[in-house]
Design a protein around this motif. Structure first.
Motif, PDB file in Angstrom:
ATOM      1  N   CYS A 229      32.990  41.467  41.793  1.00 55.32           N
ATOM      2  CA  CYS A 229      33.091  42.733  42.967  1.00 55.32           C
ATOM      3  C   CYS A 229      32.533  41.659  44.197  1.00 55.32           C
ATOM      4  O   CYS A 229      31.516  41.355  44.359  1.00 55.32           O
ATOM      5  CB  CYS A 229      32.122  43.950  42.821  1.00 55.32           C
ATOM      6  SG  CYS A 229      32.114  44.991  44.176  1.00 55.32           S
TER       7      CYS A 229
ATOM      8  N   VAL B  66      41.890  46.482  43.194  1.00 56.21           N
ATOM      9  CA  VAL B  66      40.922  45.601  42.309  1.00 56.21           C
ATOM     10  C   VAL B  66      41.242  44.195  42.920  1.00 56.21           C
ATOM     11  O   VAL B  66      40.271  43.500  43.041  1.00 56.21           O
ATOM     12  CB  VAL B  66      41.221  45.763  40.790  1.00 56.21           C
ATOM     13  CG1 VAL B  66      40.242  44.607  39.938  1.00 56.21           C
ATOM     14  CG2 VAL B  66      40.619  47.159  40.419  1.00 56.21           C
TER      15      VAL B  66
ATOM     16  N   MET C  71      38.364  51.365  43.425  1.00 53.74           N
ATOM     17  CA  MET C  71      39.084  50.536  42.358  1.00 53.74           C
ATOM     18  C   MET C  71      39.712  51.044  41.507  1.00 53.74           C
ATOM     19  O   MET C  71      41.131  51.004  41.210  1.00 53.74           O
ATOM     20  CB  MET C  71      38.349  49.252  41.839  1.00 53.74           C
ATOM     21  CG  MET C  71      37.861  48.444  42.896  1.00 53.74           C
ATOM     22  SD  MET C  71      37.021  46.860  42.275  1.00 53.74           S
ATOM     23  CE  MET C  71      35.445  47.047  43.221  1.00 53.74           C
TER      24      MET C  71
ATOM     25  N   CYS D 243      39.541  43.812  46.100  1.00 51.71           N
ATOM     26  CA  CYS D 243      37.923  43.741  46.237  1.00 51.71           C
ATOM     27  C   CYS D 243      37.170  43.116  45.096  1.00 51.71           C
ATOM     28  O   CYS D 243      35.871  43.219  45.089  1.00 51.71           O
ATOM     29  CB  CYS D 243      37.496  45.380  45.791  1.00 51.71           C
ATOM     30  SG  CYS D 243      38.334  46.494  47.030  1.00 51.71           S
ATOM     31  N   THR D 244      37.813  42.461  44.504  1.00 48.91           N
ATOM     32  CA  THR D 244      37.121  41.153  43.381  1.00 48.91           C
ATOM     33  C   THR D 244      37.727  40.060  43.655  1.00 48.91           C
ATOM     34  O   THR D 244      38.812  39.733  44.246  1.00 48.91           O
ATOM     35  CB  THR D 244      37.389  41.905  41.776  1.00 48.91           C
ATOM     36  OG1 THR D 244      38.848  41.789  41.533  1.00 48.91           O
ATOM     37  CG2 THR D 244      37.152  43.149  41.756  1.00 48.91           C
TER      38      THR D 244
ATOM     39  N   ARG E 199      35.815  38.496  36.745  1.00 51.35           N
ATOM     40  CA  ARG E 199      35.915  38.661  38.186  1.00 51.35           C
ATOM     41  C   ARG E 199      34.662  39.220  38.677  1.00 51.35           C
ATOM     42  O   ARG E 199      33.830  39.889  38.107  1.00 51.35           O
ATOM     43  CB  ARG E 199      36.880  39.427  38.504  1.00 51.35           C
ATOM     44  CG  ARG E 199      37.993  39.168  38.285  1.00 51.35           C
ATOM     45  CD  ARG E 199      39.498  39.681  38.575  1.00 51.35           C
ATOM     46  NE  ARG E 199      39.783  39.663  40.025  1.00 51.35           N
ATOM     47  CZ  ARG E 199      40.491  38.937  40.831  1.00 51.35           C
ATOM     48  NH1 ARG E 199      40.859  37.774  39.913  1.00 51.35           N
ATOM     49  NH2 ARG E 199      40.813  38.829  41.874  1.00 51.35           N
TER      50      ARG E 199
ATOM     51  N   LYS F 257      32.495  41.658  35.922  1.00 52.72           N
ATOM     52  CA  LYS F 257      33.381  42.442  34.609  1.00 52.72           C
ATOM     53  C   LYS F 257      34.761  41.737  34.582  1.00 52.72           C
ATOM     54  O   LYS F 257      35.020  40.889  35.341  1.00 52.72           O
ATOM     55  CB  LYS F 257      33.568  43.943  35.131  1.00 52.72           C
ATOM     56  CG  LYS F 257      32.249  44.958  35.427  1.00 52.72           C
ATOM     57  CD  LYS F 257      32.818  46.166  36.063  1.00 52.72           C
ATOM     58  CE  LYS F 257      33.073  47.052  35.160  1.00 52.72           C
ATOM     59  NZ  LYS F 257      33.238  48.498  35.772  1.00 52.72           N
TER      60      LYS F 257
ATOM     61  N   GLY G 274      36.492  50.618  37.759  1.00 52.97           N
ATOM     62  CA  GLY G 274      35.996  50.414  39.329  1.00 52.97           C
ATOM     63  C   GLY G 274      34.770  49.803  39.140  1.00 52.97           C
ATOM     64  O   GLY G 274      34.252  49.070  38.086  1.00 52.97           O
ATOM     65  N   CYS G 275      33.941  49.671  40.021  1.00 47.66           N
ATOM     66  CA  CYS G 275      32.608  49.168  40.230  1.00 47.66           C
ATOM     67  C   CYS G 275      31.589  50.255  40.574  1.00 47.66           C
ATOM     68  O   CYS G 275      31.625  51.091  41.378  1.00 47.66           O
ATOM     69  CB  CYS G 275      32.678  48.155  41.560  1.00 47.66           C
ATOM     70  SG  CYS G 275      30.957  47.530  41.588  1.00 47.66           S
TER      71      CYS G 275
ATOM     72  N   SER H 104      26.778  47.877  33.031  1.00 50.75           N
ATOM     73  CA  SER H 104      28.003  47.148  32.985  1.00 50.75           C
ATOM     74  C   SER H 104      27.931  45.648  32.489  1.00 50.75           C
ATOM     75  O   SER H 104      27.474  44.908  33.200  1.00 50.75           O
ATOM     76  CB  SER H 104      28.857  47.448  34.187  1.00 50.75           C
ATOM     77  OG  SER H 104      30.044  46.909  34.193  1.00 50.75           O
TER      78      SER H 104
ATOM     79  N   GLN I 260      38.308  45.988  33.103  1.00 43.53           N
ATOM     80  CA  GLN I 260      37.157  46.714  33.240  1.00 43.53           C
ATOM     81  C   GLN I 260      37.236  47.392  34.827  1.00 43.53           C
ATOM     82  O   GLN I 260      36.858  48.693  34.848  1.00 43.53           O
ATOM     83  CB  GLN I 260      35.714  46.099  32.870  1.00 43.53           C
ATOM     84  CG  GLN I 260      35.556  45.917  31.308  1.00 43.53           C
ATOM     85  CD  GLN I 260      34.321  45.047  31.053  1.00 43.53           C
ATOM     86  OE1 GLN I 260      34.194  44.008  31.467  1.00 43.53           O
ATOM     87  NE2 GLN I 260      33.364  45.895  30.608  1.00 43.53           N
ATOM     88  N   PHE I 261      37.348  46.601  35.573  1.00 42.86           N
ATOM     89  CA  PHE I 261      37.626  46.854  37.030  1.00 42.86           C
ATOM     90  C   PHE I 261      38.596  47.958  37.342  1.00 42.86           C
ATOM     91  O   PHE I 261      38.397  48.955  37.851  1.00 42.86           O
ATOM     92  CB  PHE I 261      37.511  45.650  37.940  1.00 42.86           C
ATOM     93  CG  PHE I 261      36.285  44.940  38.381  1.00 42.86           C
ATOM     94  CD1 PHE I 261      35.378  46.000  38.994  1.00 42.86           C
ATOM     95  CD2 PHE I 261      36.093  43.778  37.949  1.00 42.86           C
ATOM     96  CE1 PHE I 261      34.264  45.230  39.303  1.00 42.86           C
ATOM     97  CE2 PHE I 261      35.032  43.021  38.428  1.00 42.86           C
ATOM     98  CZ  PHE I 261      33.993  43.919  39.070  1.00 42.86           C
TER      99      PHE I 261
END
Length: 156
Positions: free
Chosen positions: A55, A88, A80, A91-92, A53, A62, A71-72, A44, A66-67
């Motif tokens: 994680c 997102v 996410m 969590c980012t 951003r 990413k 997600g991650c 990724s 993309q998140f």
């Protein structure tokens, strides 16, 4: 006698892939590069430089989109991609320092230094600043999962 035979000594019996190993072990070693290629293909990386951003748990970098879309990959338990932009956002973080592109996390000293050697290949933040919501922190603690983000400190 081949050219290669001139350089073979008794160390080969002790070295992985040396002549002292079984054929099964050699086949496993041949599969390892193929696995690395697959992991690199799925690495990724941010699509662009804007809106990057990190994680909060693993530091993977990413773009916001993309998140939201994927997600991650290291942290599927954060959900996410399933829960959308609000998750997102929780969590980012956009607050991170430095970047390290890690192609082979298991063998990279840099990956070990920033503690991402157990994750997938990708681009990682060196330092992540931020804090999870208390409910997410409690869920991670209950599962025994650690995270990388550090709360922001007041500077005088």
């Amino acid at each position: 006698m081949s050219y290669e035979d001139d350089f073979i000594d008794d160390r080969d019996a002790r070295v992985p892939g040396g002549r002292g190993h079984d054929d099964d072990e050699e086949e496993d070693e041949e599969d390892a590069p193929a696995q690395q290629v697959v992991e690199l293909m799925n690495a990724s990386v941010p699509e662009r430089v804007k809106d990057i951003r990190a994680c909060k748990r693993c530091g993977l970098l990413k773009t916001l989109n993309q998140f939201i879309e994927h997600g991650c990959e290291n942290c599927p338990f954060l959900h996410m991609a399933e829960e959308g932009s609000q998750q997102v956002g929780k969590c980012t973080t956009a607050f991170f320092e430095g970047q390290a592109a890690v192609m082979d996390p298991r063998d990279s000293w840099a990956a070990k230094w920033i503690r991402v050697d157990a994750y997938l290949p990708g681009v990682y933040a060196i330092v992540v600043t931020g804090q999870f919501d208390r409910d997410i922190e409690e869920d991670l603690e209950n599962q025994g999962i650690r995270w990388r983000c550090r709360p922001a400190t007041a500077q005088s």
